[in-house]
Design a protein around this motif. Structure first.
Motif, PDB file in Angstrom:
ATOM      1  N   UNK A   1     -48.627  33.801  71.262  1.00 58.23           N
ATOM      2  CA  UNK A   1     -47.815  32.884  72.065  1.00 58.23           C
ATOM      3  C   UNK A   1     -46.333  33.033  71.816  1.00 58.23           C
ATOM      4  N   UNK A   2     -45.867  34.284  71.643  1.00 61.62           N
ATOM      5  CA  UNK A   2     -44.455  34.546  71.354  1.00 61.62           C
ATOM      6  C   UNK A   2     -43.855  35.398  72.464  1.00 61.62           C
ATOM      7  N   UNK A   3     -42.581  35.168  72.816  1.00 66.35           N
ATOM      8  CA  UNK A   3     -41.935  36.017  73.822  1.00 66.35           C
ATOM      9  C   UNK A   3     -41.759  37.436  73.302  1.00 66.35           C
ATOM     10  N   UNK A   4     -41.750  38.400  74.219  1.00 62.60           N
ATOM     11  CA  UNK A   4     -41.627  39.814  73.875  1.00 62.60           C
ATOM     12  C   UNK A   4     -40.398  40.382  74.570  1.00 62.60           C
ATOM     13  N   UNK A   5     -39.562  41.078  73.807  1.00 70.07           N
ATOM     14  CA  UNK A   5     -38.396  41.785  74.343  1.00 70.07           C
ATOM     15  C   UNK A   5     -38.601  43.264  74.069  1.00 70.07           C
ATOM     16  N   UNK A   6     -38.467  44.096  75.093  1.00 70.60           N
ATOM     17  CA  UNK A   6     -38.772  45.512  74.949  1.00 70.60           C
ATOM     18  C   UNK A   6     -37.505  46.340  74.832  1.00 70.60           C
ATOM     19  N   UNK A   7     -37.608  47.433  74.073  1.00 76.06           N
ATOM     20  CA  UNK A   7     -36.566  48.440  74.014  1.00 76.06           C
ATOM     21  C   UNK A   7     -35.208  47.946  73.570  1.00 76.06           C
ATOM     22  N   UNK A   8     -35.130  47.229  72.453  1.00 77.11           N
ATOM     23  CA  UNK A   8     -33.830  46.723  72.014  1.00 77.11           C
ATOM     24  C   UNK A   8     -33.084  47.806  71.224  1.00 77.11           C
ATOM     25  N   UNK A   9     -31.773  47.745  71.294  1.00 75.75           N
ATOM     26  CA  UNK A   9     -30.930  48.674  70.550  1.00 75.75           C
ATOM     27  C   UNK A   9     -30.316  48.028  69.314  1.00 75.75           C
ATOM     28  N   UNK A  10     -30.209  46.699  69.311  1.00 81.38           N
ATOM     29  CA  UNK A  10     -29.599  46.027  68.165  1.00 81.38           C
ATOM     30  C   UNK A  10     -29.854  44.531  68.263  1.00 81.38           C
ATOM     31  N   UNK A  11     -29.832  43.866  67.108  1.00 76.00           N
ATOM     32  CA  UNK A  11     -29.816  42.407  67.028  1.00 76.00           C
ATOM     33  C   UNK A  11     -28.435  42.035  66.514  1.00 76.00           C
ATOM     34  N   UNK A  12     -27.625  41.502  67.405  1.00 74.78           N
ATOM     35  CA  UNK A  12     -26.219  41.266  67.097  1.00 74.78           C
ATOM     36  C   UNK A  12     -26.068  40.123  66.091  1.00 74.78           C
ATOM     37  N   UNK A  13     -26.770  39.016  66.331  1.00 81.41           N
ATOM     38  CA  UNK A  13     -26.635  37.848  65.462  1.00 81.41           C
ATOM     39  C   UNK A  13     -27.809  36.917  65.695  1.00 81.41           C
ATOM     40  N   UNK A  14     -28.046  36.052  64.717  1.00 84.06           N
ATOM     41  CA  UNK A  14     -29.051  34.995  64.824  1.00 84.06           C
ATOM     42  C   UNK A  14     -28.364  33.698  64.432  1.00 84.06           C
ATOM     43  N   UNK A  15     -28.347  32.743  65.371  1.00 82.87           N
ATOM     44  CA  UNK A  15     -27.616  31.504  65.116  1.00 82.87           C
ATOM     45  C   UNK A  15     -28.241  30.389  65.947  1.00 82.87           C
ATOM     46  N   UNK A  16     -28.429  29.230  65.320  1.00 79.07           N
ATOM     47  CA  UNK A  16     -28.928  28.067  66.048  1.00 79.07           C
ATOM     48  C   UNK A  16     -30.309  28.239  66.627  1.00 79.07           C
ATOM     49  N   UNK A  17     -31.166  28.958  65.933  1.00 81.54           N
ATOM     50  CA  UNK A  17     -32.530  29.154  66.428  1.00 81.54           C
ATOM     51  C   UNK A  17     -32.641  30.147  67.557  1.00 81.54           C
ATOM     52  N   UNK A  18     -31.579  30.901  67.829  1.00 77.40           N
ATOM     53  CA  UNK A  18     -31.579  31.926  68.869  1.00 77.40           C
ATOM     54  C   UNK A  18     -31.026  33.232  68.313  1.00 77.40           C
ATOM     55  N   UNK A  19     -31.482  34.326  68.910  1.00 73.65           N
ATOM     56  CA  UNK A  19     -30.989  35.647  68.529  1.00 73.65           C
ATOM     57  C   UNK A  19     -30.272  36.279  69.704  1.00 73.65           C
TER      58      UNK A  19
END
Length: 267
Positions: A123-141
């Protein structure tokens, strides 16, 4: 000021598989999975867990450990077992904030369906083909998704989520022999036996190269044939249709299919 990428309290799980060298067919660390580990180490080195479902004696797993890991966890199961039920069972209990995978494996089925099956089961969202995770803040990436022709798309995804890592992500660090030999490979029983009966009936063979499409040259003289053979291709490499009306985009696809001979136009 750039946002801080490293988060000590973030829990990240990187799923790794056994890769295969395209030339020698030797087992190795998979390129996309190694990038997922690199991204996890940059994001949360203290809260990173690297997880593999399969044979704990596979020597290629040491290549991941040689990136600087202290522990690599393996869900012990047979070669032809389906990894999805075992991973779902473990991850539903562990509940990481971010699950990183490669887009597809380099050996076996290589369907690229693992992130989607895990996302549906957990039951989790899926994001495909990412190049980077810039930041994680406030429960969001904040993510950068790799698009064709070097383009990037900025996305915001709530935690927890699953992301498949593209080859456009930062290259993994070199694997060192010392850390690889000192790392612990902790083997845990998968706790569920789910043999893949369909895959057990498969027979694998080396892939054959597809024949290249030859350009039809209607030349009458030797000079015309030489000019056609040495002329630079004038192809524009396609078009990018964005924010256009749906009928216009559908017509462009239909025209391309007609040009390639996939469909035939009616009178």
């Amino acid at each position: 000021m750039q946002p801080e990428k490293h988060h000590a309290d973030l829990r990240v799980t990187a799923l790794v598989s056994i890769g295969k060298h395209p030339g020698s067919a030797r087992e190795r660390r998979a390129g996309q999975d190694a990038r997922a580990v690199e991204l996890g180490m940059t994001l949360a080195s203290d809260g990173l867990e690297v997880l593999h479902a399969g044979d704990p004696q596979a020597e290629a797993l040491r290549s991941y450990a040689g990136m600087g890991l202290d522990v690599l966890r393996v869900l012990d199961q047979e070669e032809n077992a389906d990894v999805v039920p075992a991973l779902c069972r473990y991850l539903s209990q562990d509940k990481p904030d971010i699950i990183l995978t490669g887009v597809r494996a380099e050996s076996g089925e290589s369907s690229g369906m693992l992130p989607y099956l895990l996302g549906e089961a957990l039951g989790m969202p899926v994001v495909t083909g990412i190049a980077d995770i810039v930041a994680v803040d406030g429960g969001e990436a904040q993510l950068l998704q790799a698009l064709p022709r070097g383009q990037r798309r900025a996305l915001r995804v709530p935690l927890p989520f699953i992301a498949s890592v593209d080859m456009a992500a930062p290259a993994p660090r070199q694997s060192a022999f010392g850390p690889a030999s000192r790392a612990r490979l902790e083997s845990t029983p998968a706790g569920i036996a789910c043999p893949d009966e369909v895959r057990a009936q498969w027979s694998e063979a080396p892939a054959r190269k597809r024949p290249k499409r030859l350009q039809v040259v209607k030349a009458k003289t030797a000079a015309d044939r030489f000019k056609a053979a040495t002329a630079k291709s004038q192809g524009d490499g396609g078009r990018i249709l964005r924010d256009k009306p749906a009928p216009e985009m559908a017509q462009a696809i239909f025209d391309l299919l007609l040009e390639e001979g996939v469909v035939r136009g009616g009178r």
